[in-house]
Design an enzyme around this catalytic site. Structure first.
Site, PDB file in Angstrom:
ATOM      1  N   ASN A  46       0.826  -1.224   0.000  1.00 37.73           N
ATOM      2  CA  ASN A  46       0.000   0.000   0.000  1.00 37.73           C
ATOM      3  C   ASN A  46       0.859   1.273   0.000  1.00 37.73           C
ATOM      4  O   ASN A  46       0.424   2.328   0.458  1.00 37.73           O
ATOM      5  CB  ASN A  46      -0.926   0.033   1.235  1.00 37.73           C
ATOM      6  CG  ASN A  46      -1.900  -1.122   1.259  1.00 37.73           C
ATOM      7  OD1 ASN A  46      -2.083  -1.761   2.283  1.00 37.73           O
ATOM      8  ND2 ASN A  46      -2.520  -1.399   0.130  1.00 37.73           N
ATOM      9  N   HIS A 132     -14.463  -2.221   6.287  1.00 41.87           N
ATOM     10  CA  HIS A 132     -13.323  -2.982   6.806  1.00 41.87           C
ATOM     11  C   HIS A 132     -13.653  -3.738   8.106  1.00 41.87           C
ATOM     12  O   HIS A 132     -14.520  -3.318   8.876  1.00 41.87           O
ATOM     13  CB  HIS A 132     -12.182  -1.987   7.082  1.00 41.87           C
ATOM     14  CG  HIS A 132     -10.874  -2.620   7.404  1.00 41.87           C
ATOM     15  ND1 HIS A 132     -10.381  -2.676   8.681  1.00 41.87           N
ATOM     16  CD2 HIS A 132      -9.968  -3.237   6.598  1.00 41.87           C
ATOM     17  CE1 HIS A 132      -9.204  -3.295   8.645  1.00 41.87           C
ATOM     18  NE2 HIS A 132      -8.932  -3.627   7.404  1.00 41.87           N
ATOM     19  N   GLU A 174     -16.516   3.799   3.875  1.00 40.11           N
ATOM     20  CA  GLU A 174     -15.110   4.036   3.531  1.00 40.11           C
ATOM     21  C   GLU A 174     -15.035   4.994   2.349  1.00 40.11           C
ATOM     22  O   GLU A 174     -15.903   4.979   1.479  1.00 40.11           O
ATOM     23  CB  GLU A 174     -14.436   2.717   3.119  1.00 40.11           C
ATOM     24  CG  GLU A 174     -14.159   1.820   4.289  1.00 40.11           C
ATOM     25  CD  GLU A 174     -13.481   0.508   3.900  1.00 40.11           C
ATOM     26  OE1 GLU A 174     -12.785   0.446   2.869  1.00 40.11           O
ATOM     27  OE2 GLU A 174     -13.660  -0.457   4.664  1.00 40.11           O
ATOM     28  N   SER A 178     -11.210  -0.876   0.355  1.00 41.81           N
ATOM     29  CA  SER A 178      -9.883  -1.480   0.357  1.00 41.81           C
ATOM     30  C   SER A 178      -9.747  -2.674  -0.566  1.00 41.81           C
ATOM     31  O   SER A 178      -8.658  -2.957  -1.042  1.00 41.81           O
ATOM     32  CB  SER A 178      -9.516  -1.894   1.782  1.00 41.81           C
ATOM     33  OG  SER A 178     -10.475  -2.800   2.291  1.00 41.81           O
ATOM     34  N   ASP A 202     -14.076   6.332   6.936  1.00 38.39           N
ATOM     35  CA  ASP A 202     -12.746   5.708   7.006  1.00 38.39           C
ATOM     36  C   ASP A 202     -12.044   6.004   5.689  1.00 38.39           C
ATOM     37  O   ASP A 202     -12.462   5.515   4.636  1.00 38.39           O
ATOM     38  CB  ASP A 202     -12.946   4.196   7.207  1.00 38.39           C
ATOM     39  CG  ASP A 202     -11.664   3.384   7.035  1.00 38.39           C
ATOM     40  OD1 ASP A 202     -10.685   3.907   6.472  1.00 38.39           O
ATOM     41  OD2 ASP A 202     -11.662   2.211   7.441  1.00 38.39           O
ATOM     42  N   HIS A 205      -7.522   4.510   2.580  1.00 37.98           N
ATOM     43  CA  HIS A 205      -6.928   4.369   1.236  1.00 37.98           C
ATOM     44  C   HIS A 205      -7.091   5.634   0.394  1.00 37.98           C
ATOM     45  O   HIS A 205      -6.718   5.642  -0.782  1.00 37.98           O
ATOM     46  CB  HIS A 205      -7.540   3.169   0.510  1.00 37.98           C
ATOM     47  CG  HIS A 205      -7.231   1.879   1.188  1.00 37.98           C
ATOM     48  ND1 HIS A 205      -6.115   1.142   0.935  1.00 37.98           N
ATOM     49  CD2 HIS A 205      -7.890   1.221   2.180  1.00 37.98           C
ATOM     50  CE1 HIS A 205      -6.097   0.069   1.706  1.00 37.98           C
ATOM     51  NE2 HIS A 205      -7.173   0.095   2.475  1.00 37.98           N
ATOM     52  N   LYS A 237      -0.305   3.500   5.129  1.00 43.15           N
ATOM     53  CA  LYS A 237      -0.429   3.232   3.693  1.00 43.15           C
ATOM     54  C   LYS A 237       0.334   4.326   2.931  1.00 43.15           C
ATOM     55  O   LYS A 237       1.556   4.282   2.915  1.00 43.15           O
ATOM     56  CB  LYS A 237      -1.897   3.106   3.325  1.00 43.15           C
ATOM     57  CG  LYS A 237      -2.544   1.992   4.202  1.00 43.15           C
ATOM     58  CD  LYS A 237      -3.903   1.589   3.797  1.00 43.15           C
ATOM     59  CE  LYS A 237      -4.552   0.678   4.820  1.00 43.15           C
ATOM     60  NZ  LYS A 237      -3.930  -0.640   4.964  1.00 43.15           N
TER      61      LYS A 237
HETATM   62  C1  LIG Z   1     -10.174   0.475   5.027  1.00 43.06           C
HETATM   63  C2  LIG Z   1      -9.254   0.188   6.164  1.00 43.06           C
HETATM   64  N1  LIG Z   1      -9.571   0.670   7.372  1.00 43.06           N
HETATM   65  C3  LIG Z   1      -8.787   0.436   8.443  1.00 43.06           C
HETATM   66  C4  LIG Z   1      -7.625  -0.297   8.330  1.00 43.06           C
HETATM   67  C5  LIG Z   1      -6.787  -0.557   9.543  1.00 43.06           C
HETATM   68  O1  LIG Z   1      -5.718   0.300   9.571  1.00 43.06           O
HETATM   69  P1  LIG Z   1      -4.320  -0.125  10.237  1.00 43.06           P
HETATM   70  O2  LIG Z   1      -3.651  -1.047   9.282  1.00 43.06           O
HETATM   71  O3  LIG Z   1      -3.609   1.160  10.427  1.00 43.06           O
HETATM   72  O4  LIG Z   1      -4.670  -0.797  11.521  1.00 43.06           O
HETATM   73  C6  LIG Z   1      -7.246  -0.783   7.083  1.00 43.06           C
HETATM   74  C7  LIG Z   1      -5.967  -1.512   6.944  1.00 43.06           C
HETATM   75  O5  LIG Z   1      -5.756  -2.521   6.515  1.00 43.06           O
HETATM   76  C8  LIG Z   1      -8.089  -0.566   5.978  1.00 43.06           C
HETATM   77  O6  LIG Z   1      -7.801  -1.074   4.773  1.00 43.06           O
END
Ligand SMILES: Cc1ncc(COP(=O)(O)O)c(C=O)c1O
Length: 388
Positions: A46, A132, A174, A178, A202, A205, A237
């Site tokens: 990422n 997520h 989101e 992701s 969220d 990405h 990321k």
């Molecule tokens: C959309 C999304 N939210 C939250 C997270 C979690 O973040 P972190 O990897 O910093 O714990 C991820 C990570 O994989 C993600 O893809």
């Protein structure tokens, strides 16, 4: 649980092709990695802006380790809020145009804190079905009332909002999904909601990658951060670090500070990392060429892959999934790509509803590497994957 039961369960996972295991990788510059003595092109990371190998960011981290040290030594409300943490919060507020920020040890923790604090027990949470795991897990605790709406289906969301009538509702989604790479039209989503219906976003990405100076997907869609009740994003990321944060108005952030067990009872981020992230944000804001290069790579990949009839999804972001008919063909394709010098992990249920290769593009990739990826995808493609 008894050890024998665990062993039985593990054997079953292996039989079903669902066993998960780390792979020992050595990241290399220019979008590459080393695995088992072989150098491969990395299309699974990422590192969207190529900052993971930026010499000045590595130097900033090393300098910070010497000047402010690696250890926060406590949770933020005990000894873990130091000048480096305060500076990172203030840089984030200035960049994103928000009043306040709380730092968390991961984006996962930040998402859990956001939903746990901001959805009251008499409210109904409406959540995109593909959100997520960090958000879905909060629902499993059984304390929140929730309904999931079909992925990006604003019509279905509208119907749920009508059905909720006078019930207080909170919506969470989101900015860039992701596993699918599609962008949520935050502006259109906000237009569906009344002033009393908060939106939690969220943008793990989207941050760094989309919007002016990489502010995120919400800005790319014409929204302001102040229209969101809370914005979650992370450093792991595009910003090439680790940890996460929540951003919003002073009172919302203060409310989370008072409520969040993830904040109160967890060791704060390393001060050296915070200082490095200040530098990373500076690079991200200033170096527009990284976003331009990423956009060029996305366009190049899509044009080449579509011309060859590869079954691409509609995504216009760095995340380009190739859907596979089943787990077996995803695994076979991924293994054949490895032989051809490409690192591309297969993502399977239950992480996603349908097995896929999730291609992650980066500003660190060159046109020649992207051409090699397309060539290898065509050469190794299992017969069952079909074309668009
Ligand atoms: C959309 C999304 N939210 C939250 C997270 C979690 O973040 P972190 O990897 O910093 O714990 C991820 C990570 O994989 C993600 O893809």
């Amino acid at each position: 649980m008894q050890l024998s039961e665990m062993q039985q369960w593990l054997a079953q996972r292996r039989d079903q092709g669902l066993y998960r295991q780390e792979q020992l990788l050595q990241p290399l510059p220019e979008g590459q990695l080393s695995f088992d003595g072989q150098t491969l092109l990395n299309f699974s990371g990422n590192d969207y802006l190529g900052l993971a190998n930026a010499p000045s960011l590595r130097q900033a981290f090393a300098d910070a380790a010497l000047s402010v040290g690696s250890a926060a030594t406590g949770s933020p409300l005990v000894t873990g809020f130091q000048p480096a943490h305060a500076e990172l919060c203030s840089v984030l507020c200035d960049w994103l145009g928000v009043e306040a920020v709380l730092l968390f040890s991961s984006g996962f923790a930040a998402n859990q804190a956001m939903l746990s604090a901001l959805v009251a027990s008499d409210e109904l949470l409406l959540l995109d079905k593909y959100c997520h795991a960090s958000m879905q897990d909060v629902l499993m605790h059984g304390k929140l009332r929730f309904k999931r709406f079909p992925h990006q289906d604003f019509q279905a969301l509208g119907q749920l909002l009508v059905k909720a009538q006078d019930k207080a509702v909170v919506v969470a989604t989101e900015g860039v999904f992701s596993m699918d790479g599609d962008i949520t039209d935050t502006q259109a989503l906000l237009a569906l909601l009344s002033a009393q219906q908060p939106l939690l976003l969220d943008d793990a990405h989207g941050i760094g990658v989309l919007g002016e100076e990489g502010r995120g997907s919400w800005q790319h869609c014409g929204a302001k951060a102040t229209q969101l009740q809370c914005l979650m994003a992370n450093f792991g990321k595009a910003l090439a670090g680790q940890g996460g944060f929540l951003a919003g108005c002073r009172d919302v952030i203060d409310y989370i500070r008072q409520q969040s067990r993830h904040y109160i009872y967890s060791t704060a981020l390393s001060p050296a990392l915070c200082q490095a992230m200040v530098h990373s944000i500076e690079l991200c804001r200033r170096e527009q060429w990284r976003r331009d290069k990423l956009a060029e790579n996305i366009a190049l990949f899509r044009a080449g892959a579509l011309a060859e009839g590869l079954p691409l999804c509609a995504s216009l972001t760095a995340i380009q999934p190739l859907l596979c008919p089943d787990n077996g063909s995803a695994m076979l394709w991924s293994q054949a790509l490895k032989q051809a010098g490409i690192w591309l992990t297969a993502i399977r249920p239950p992480t996603v509803p349908q097995a896929r290769l999730r291609i992650c593009l980066s500003a660190a990739h060159s046109p020649a590497q992207i051409a090699k990826l397309i060539g290898a995808l065509i050469k190794t493609r299992p017969a069952a994957t079909g074309s668009n």
